[in-house]
Design a protein around this motif. Structure first.
Motif, PDB file in Angstrom:
ATOM      1  N   GLN A  15       0.804  -1.205   0.000  1.00  0.00           N
ATOM      2  CA  GLN A  15       0.000   0.000   0.000  1.00  0.00           C
ATOM      3  C   GLN A  15       0.849   1.273   0.000  1.00  0.00           C
ATOM      4  OE1 GLN A  15      -2.560  -0.577   3.411  1.00  0.00           O
ATOM      5  NE2 GLN A  15      -4.200  -1.387   2.128  1.00  0.00           N
ATOM      6  N   ASP A  16       2.140   1.128   0.109  1.00  0.00           N
ATOM      7  CA  ASP A  16       3.038   2.272   0.126  1.00  0.00           C
ATOM      8  C   ASP A  16       2.850   3.102  -1.146  1.00  0.00           C
ATOM      9  OD1 ASP A  16       5.641   3.509   1.364  1.00  0.00           O
ATOM     10  OD2 ASP A  16       6.058   3.231  -0.780  1.00  0.00           O
ATOM     11  N   SER A  17       2.656   4.399  -0.969  1.00  0.00           N
ATOM     12  CA  SER A  17       2.364   5.273  -2.118  1.00  0.00           C
ATOM     13  C   SER A  17       3.544   5.374  -3.090  1.00  0.00           C
ATOM     14  CB  SER A  17       1.938   6.651  -1.643  1.00  0.00           C
ATOM     15  OG  SER A  17       2.973   7.264  -0.898  1.00  0.00           O
ATOM     16  N   VAL A  18       4.770   5.374  -2.577  1.00  0.00           N
ATOM     17  CA  VAL A  18       5.940   5.431  -3.455  1.00  0.00           C
ATOM     18  C   VAL A  18       6.007   4.160  -4.303  1.00  0.00           C
ATOM     19  CG1 VAL A  18       8.476   5.507  -3.539  1.00  0.00           C
ATOM     20  CG2 VAL A  18       7.241   6.965  -1.928  1.00  0.00           C
ATOM     21  N   GLN A  20       3.546   2.229  -5.127  1.00  0.00           N
ATOM     22  CA  GLN A  20       2.433   2.273  -6.085  1.00  0.00           C
ATOM     23  C   GLN A  20       2.771   3.158  -7.277  1.00  0.00           C
ATOM     24  OE1 GLN A  20      -0.302   0.317  -6.121  1.00  0.00           O
ATOM     25  NE2 GLN A  20       0.688  -0.649  -4.375  1.00  0.00           N
ATOM     26  N   ALA A  21       3.418   4.292  -7.025  1.00  0.00           N
ATOM     27  CA  ALA A  21       3.828   5.189  -8.114  1.00  0.00           C
ATOM     28  C   ALA A  21       4.866   4.518  -8.999  1.00  0.00           C
ATOM     29  CB  ALA A  21       4.375   6.496  -7.530  1.00  0.00           C
ATOM     30  N   SER A  24       3.194   1.892 -11.193  1.00  0.00           N
ATOM     31  CA  SER A  24       2.460   2.558 -12.267  1.00  0.00           C
ATOM     32  C   SER A  24       3.412   3.042 -13.363  1.00  0.00           C
ATOM     33  CB  SER A  24       1.671   3.736 -11.701  1.00  0.00           C
ATOM     34  OG  SER A  24       1.025   4.439 -12.727  1.00  0.00           O
TER      35      SER A  24
END
Length: 186
Positions: A15-18, A20-21, A24
């Motif tokens: 779930q870590d946003s970094v 996930q980026a 992507s």
């Protein structure tokens, strides 16, 4: 550690946003890898020409959470695409020097794969001359020169690679096998 702790850690990690980026961005930049695949195939064909005993590894891609670039295991070669998102990729600026970031580009995937694969075939032997750092640097330079030769482009440069290049131009009768087998001491 119990199952609940492991599950919680995995959940936080994914779930870590970094991360996930990064996932992507990898998906966007590497949706089409035909160029990398073609260069890889050509490079391994040339490697087999100069080192006929070479076995082509099973090649796969993954996201390594910025931990590694290339992974060599039993007959496999893994490419961590998150380490090749471009020198200007914003996340890299927090963790890597400018020199490191210059190498973290798509055009370095095949050279890095070849370098680490050849290094796995020709690991550095124990020091015979007492200057281990010099021997290590020259061994890597020999591999990098070989990669440049196989790719027919200068992916790697630097003082030691230039020394190997001058040596091999002077000694055209030496093979890449001799060069990598440490039969050539520079």
């Amino acid at each position: 550690m119990n199952d609940q702790e492991i599950n919680t850690r995995f959940l936080r990690f994914y779930q870590d946003s970094v991360l996930q980026a990064i996932i992507s961005e990898v998906g966007q930049q590497y949706a089409d890898m035909e160029d990398v695949s073609t260069e890889m195939q050509t490079a391994f064909e040339r490697l087999i020409d100069v080192l006929p005993s070479t076995e082509i590894p099973r090649i796969y891609t993954q996201i390594g959470s910025l931990d590694q670039s290339i992974i060599i295991t039993n007959k496999s070669l893994g490419i961590c695409l998150d380490k090749y998102l471009g020198a200007d990729y914003p996340v890299y600026e927090r963790y890597y020097t400018e020199g490191q970031r210059r190498q973290m580009v798509r055009s370095m995937i095949v050279p890095d794969c070849l370098q680490f694969y050849i290094l796995s075939m020709f690991p550095l032997s124990p020091s015979r001359h007492g200057d281990e750092q010099h021997e290590f640097d020259m061994h890597i330079a020999k591999i990098q020169w070989t990669v440049n030769s196989l790719l027919k482009r200068k992916a790697y440069s630097g003082g030691q690679v230039d020394v190997v290049d001058r040596y091999m131009k002077k000694h055209k009768d030496y093979s890449i096998l001799q060069l990598l087998s440490d039969e050539v001491v520079l």
